[in-house]
Enzyme design. Structure first.
Site, PDB file in Angstrom:
ATOM      1  CB  SER A 178      54.780  11.707  36.638  1.00 27.22           C
ATOM      2  OG  SER A 178      54.149  12.565  35.728  1.00 27.22           O
ATOM      3  CG  ASN A 204      58.437  21.313  39.216  1.00 25.59           C
ATOM      4  OD1 ASN A 204      57.482  21.452  38.445  1.00 25.59           O
ATOM      5  ND2 ASN A 204      58.443  20.390  40.167  1.00 25.59           N
ATOM      6  N   GLY A 219      62.554  10.841  40.824  1.00 23.00           N
ATOM      7  CA  GLY A 219      62.249  12.025  40.018  1.00 23.00           C
ATOM      8  C   GLY A 219      63.462  12.890  39.773  1.00 23.00           C
ATOM      9  CE  LYS A 260      54.662  17.560  32.922  1.00 21.55           C
ATOM     10  NZ  LYS A 260      55.105  18.020  34.260  1.00 21.55           N
ATOM     11  CB  CYS A 299      45.411  19.467  39.364  1.00 21.18           C
ATOM     12  SG  CYS A 299      46.227  18.042  38.726  1.00 21.18           S
ATOM     13  N   GLY A 350      60.053  10.362  46.364  1.00 18.70           N
ATOM     14  CA  GLY A 350      60.488  11.597  47.017  1.00 18.70           C
ATOM     15  C   GLY A 350      61.933  11.499  47.466  1.00 18.70           C
ATOM     16  CB  THR A 396      56.486  18.576  44.615  1.00 18.20           C
ATOM     17  OG1 THR A 396      55.284  19.037  43.995  1.00 18.20           O
ATOM     18  CG2 THR A 396      57.367  17.944  43.565  1.00 18.20           C
TER      19      THR A 396
HETATM   20  C1  FMN Z   1      60.139  19.110  36.959  1.00 19.18           C
HETATM   21  C2  FMN Z   1      59.140  18.226  37.648  1.00 19.18           C
HETATM   22  C3  FMN Z   1      57.919  17.953  37.037  1.00 19.18           C
HETATM   23  C4  FMN Z   1      56.971  17.138  37.657  1.00 19.18           C
HETATM   24  N1  FMN Z   1      55.809  16.852  37.022  1.00 19.18           N
HETATM   25  C5  FMN Z   1      54.918  16.002  37.602  1.00 19.18           C
HETATM   26  C6  FMN Z   1      53.715  15.621  36.923  1.00 19.18           C
HETATM   27  O1  FMN Z   1      53.459  16.030  35.791  1.00 19.18           O
HETATM   28  N2  FMN Z   1      52.868  14.772  37.561  1.00 19.18           N
HETATM   29  C7  FMN Z   1      53.134  14.274  38.804  1.00 19.18           C
HETATM   30  O2  FMN Z   1      52.343  13.498  39.328  1.00 19.18           O
HETATM   31  N3  FMN Z   1      54.260  14.609  39.466  1.00 19.18           N
HETATM   32  C8  FMN Z   1      55.157  15.453  38.891  1.00 19.18           C
HETATM   33  N4  FMN Z   1      56.318  15.773  39.559  1.00 19.18           N
HETATM   34  C9  FMN Z   1      56.570  15.197  40.884  1.00 19.18           C
HETATM   35  C10 FMN Z   1      57.500  13.994  40.798  1.00 19.18           C
HETATM   36  O3  FMN Z   1      56.942  12.974  40.005  1.00 19.18           O
HETATM   37  C11 FMN Z   1      57.811  13.442  42.204  1.00 19.18           C
HETATM   38  O4  FMN Z   1      56.615  13.028  42.801  1.00 19.18           O
HETATM   39  C12 FMN Z   1      58.460  14.470  43.103  1.00 19.18           C
HETATM   40  O5  FMN Z   1      59.362  15.253  42.381  1.00 19.18           O
HETATM   41  C13 FMN Z   1      59.186  13.842  44.294  1.00 19.18           C
HETATM   42  O6  FMN Z   1      60.177  12.941  43.900  1.00 19.18           O
HETATM   43  P1  FMN Z   1      61.728  13.336  43.716  1.00 19.18           P
HETATM   44  O7  FMN Z   1      62.151  13.988  44.997  1.00 19.18           O
HETATM   45  O8  FMN Z   1      62.413  12.042  43.438  1.00 19.18           O
HETATM   46  O9  FMN Z   1      61.779  14.288  42.577  1.00 19.18           O
HETATM   47  C14 FMN Z   1      57.263  16.590  38.940  1.00 19.18           C
HETATM   48  C15 FMN Z   1      58.486  16.885  39.554  1.00 19.18           C
HETATM   49  C16 FMN Z   1      59.429  17.676  38.934  1.00 19.18           C
HETATM   50  C17 FMN Z   1      60.732  17.941  39.625  1.00 19.18           C
END
Ligand code: FMN
Ligand code: FAD
Ligand code: FES
Lengths: 248, 311
Positions: B32, B80, B277, B56, B142, B255, B205
């Site tokens: 997402s 972010n 992500g 999203k 949140c 992650g 994150t």
């Molecule tokens: C730009 C951005 C926006 C994100 N928006 C959301 C979100 O709206 N809802 C959510 O559950 N996680 C959101 N995440 C978290 C990611 O879905 C993911 O859990 C996190 O980035 C870890 O994975 P990655 O290291 O592969 O990015 C967001 C991450 C990034 C980088």
């Protein structure tokens, strides 16, 4: 569908100003549709790509002009002809020349000059005669003067300290030279763009910058609130119409 | 001819996995917030190759999100602070989902956010029954506006309360996306399972920040943000391992995943599928490249079927 051939070869990487380099790259250029689009460069050793405007396209070569400001652009500056870069091409909307009026003026400051150069060339190729005004802090920071002069169009330079051309801002030149533009295109530092939008009563288009996560619309890291709703600077932008912008 | 003989000699690699009753043709799911609503990415490749897509984070009302800059770079990762920008659940259903369904025909994961239990519940009620939406993923990172601003995901009882409230209004499988910013992620995972969660996504994150040396001020306008990307992979993997050994519901690993090897490692830690992500933001083809690389990686490590890994 976009090609996933993202490999570009550096043909040249030379200083063209005190802190500015011009890089000539060879690679796919077919996807570019408008001046003012940008590329997003994967810089070895850095996670996020670096967005840089396209300054010129000739056949399968692409020119970018960049200021060395931090680690990413420093690494780029140290790269040599023959080395390869992974680059996402043809990003963003670019300038729309279809609504340029009768007497368009092109305004640029600093590294806003490269996309304005490609816009000027594109207009000339489309039988439009623009006037170009570039602004710099001083003659020491000037770039691309010769390239613009070679375009053979009405061309002015303003420097804040009066060390070259007219003393003052690009907007001052419009007044002192008695120019009568009916449309403008602008790219440069934010305070300059704000002043231009505030001082010129004519419509126009402005190219903006933002720190970007992706550069192609996926992350919403670059969103801008406009009078027509939220827009992504990397996707619906970087070029916006003056009346879309909300200055705070 | 030679090609065929060559492939015939190889055992077929089976990429299919299951999340409960939901079958995915492969375990790779864009996470997402890193893939919009999918259709924008079909400029880059046919997104129908994906196992699923988590869209999203969506809230009840439209949200513009946080001021810029929303992003900072760090070694092998990024931070972010988008602030859940989204057009609101109604526009997602009427405008985004139809476009998403044109480009993607597999199961969709609806990532739902909320600032109150009522908001989560209302969003889930409305998304329930939408074609192709086969899993709800609750983003509990949140802040709870009724709980002093503490993130729902940092407290076992609030996570349980959200899950129970949501389960009353939907028959879809409900997954809870856990926050890593907690003392004991296993306790939260167990609370979610006991409250009726059908699965978990591990992790969201990590809270991080950067300071600009030139201005001496935080890079991100909102000061702090979510740290993600390859740098967080070991933390995510560890949490997937801990959580999947403590619960009996499927876990989606998330992650720092950027390669096919990362996918296998996540699944060996106990994940049934994997979300990707940040890797998409750096390489728009990342998920497709990972899927393409999986058969060779499986062959290398003697894995015939992905479902034999994980749980
Ligand atoms: C730009 C951005 C926006 C994100 N928006 C959301 C979100 O709206 N809802 C959510 O559950 N996680 C959101 N995440 C978290 C990611 O879905 C993911 O859990 C996190 O980035 C870890 O994975 P990655 O290291 O592969 O990015 C967001 C991450 C990034 C980088
Ligand atoms: C659409 C667009 C077009 C651009 N065109 C040009 C150009 O033609 N020539 C040129 O010199 N510069 C241009 N820039 C600015 C250029 O992207 C930055 O100067 C560059 O990213 C700095 O990287 P760094 O690693 O050297 O600096 P650092 O400050 O170390 O970078 C840290 C992070 O912040 C980001 N960042 C820093 N400054 C900017 C900035 N001004 N805009 C966007 N991101 C930034 C970097 O990308 C990186 O993610 C453009 C920016 C955008 C958004
Ligand atoms: S930088 Fe990712 S959407 Fe613009």
């Amino acid at each position: 569908m976009r090609s996933n051939d993202t490999t570009y070869t550096i043909l040249d990487n030379s200083w063209i100003g005190a802190n500015t380099k011009l890089m000539l790259l060879e690679g796919p250029t077919e996807e570019f549709t408008r001046p003012g689009q940008f590329v997003n460069i994967a810089v070895p050793g850095f996670t996020l790509r670096r967005p840089i405007s396209v300054c010129d396209i000739e056949g399968d070569t692409l020119t970018i002009v960049y200021d060395v400001v931090g680690g990413g652009t420093e690494t780029l500056a140290n790269m040599k002809a023959g080395q390869k870069l992974d680059i996402l091409a043809a990003l963003g909307n670019g300038f729309d020349i279809s609504r340029c009026g009768e007497q368009p003026v092109l305004l640029a400051g600093g590294v806003g000059c490269p996309p304005i150069y490609s816009l000027a060339k594109h207009m000339i190729a489309n039988d439009i005669l623009p006037t170009v005004i570039l602004g710099f802090n001083s003659d020491k920071r000037m770039i691309m003067i010769e390239q613009f002069e070679n375009l053979d169009i009405p061309f002015y330079v303003a420097t804040l300290d009066g060390s070259y051309g007219e003393k003052g801002y690009v907007t001052d030149v419009i007044r002192t030279e008695g120019l009568n533009p009916d449309y403008f295109y602008a790219c440069g530092p934010l305070p300059m763009l704000k002043a231009i939008c505030g001082q010129l009563s004519i419509p126009g288009q402005v190219s903006l910058e933002a720190r970007m996560g992706c550069g192609f619309g996926a992350c919403m890291c670059c969103s801008l609130e406009t009078t027509r709703g939220a827009k992504r600077i990397c996707k619906e932008g970087p070029v916006f119409e003056k009346d879309e912008l909300i200055w705070k | 001819m030679e090609m065929t003989e060559h492939t015939e000699n190889r055992p077929a690699r089976d990429l299919r996995v299951k999340l409960g009753n939901v079958e995915l043709k492969n375990p790779v799911i864009p996470a997402s917030g890193c893939f919009g609503y999918g259709y924008g990415m079909s400029e880059y490749y046919d997104i129908d190759v994906l196992g699923s897509i988590s869209f999203k984070g969506t809230t009840l009302e439209p949200r513009f999100g946080n001021p810029l800059p929303r992003v900072a770079e760090c070694t092998a990762g990024m931070i972010n602070s988008v602030g859940l920008q989204n057009p609101g659940i109604e526009a997602v259903i009427s405008e985004e989902l139809p476009k998403m369904r044109e480009a993607f025909h597999g199961p969709i994961i609806a990532n739902i956010s909320g600032f109150s239990i009522e908001e989560y519940r209302e969003c889930c009620r409305r998304i329930d029954g939408e074609k192709q939406v086969e899993i709800i993923e609750l983003n509990v990172s949140c802040p709870n506006v009724h709980g002093g601003g503490m993130a729902f995901g940092t407290c076992a009882t609030s996570v349980a309360d959200v899950v129970k409230a949501v389960k009353e209004v939907t028959t879809l499988p409900v997954y809870v996306k856990l926050s890593p910013n907690v003392t004991d992620i296993v306790a939260i995972a167990r609370a979610a399972e006991e409250a009726g969660a059908d699965g978990l996504c591990v992790i969201n994150t990590l809270l991080g920040m950067r300071i600009d040396l030139k201005t001496r001020k935080p890079v991100i306008a909102n000061v702090m943000g979510g740290f993600s990307g390859q740098a967080v992979f070991p933390v995510a993997l560890r949490m997937v391992w801990q959580v999947s050994h403590a619960v009996n519901i499927p876990v989606i690993g998330c992650g720092g995943v950027a390669t096919a090897d990362n996918v296998l490692e996540m699944m060996m830690a106990g994940a049934s599928a994997v979300e990707v992500g940040t890797a998409n933001l750096i390489n728009p083809w990342a998920c497709r490249d990972i899927i393409d690389a999986l058969p060779a990686a499986m062959e290398k490590y003697g894995i015939e079927s992905l479902s034999e890994l994980g749980r």
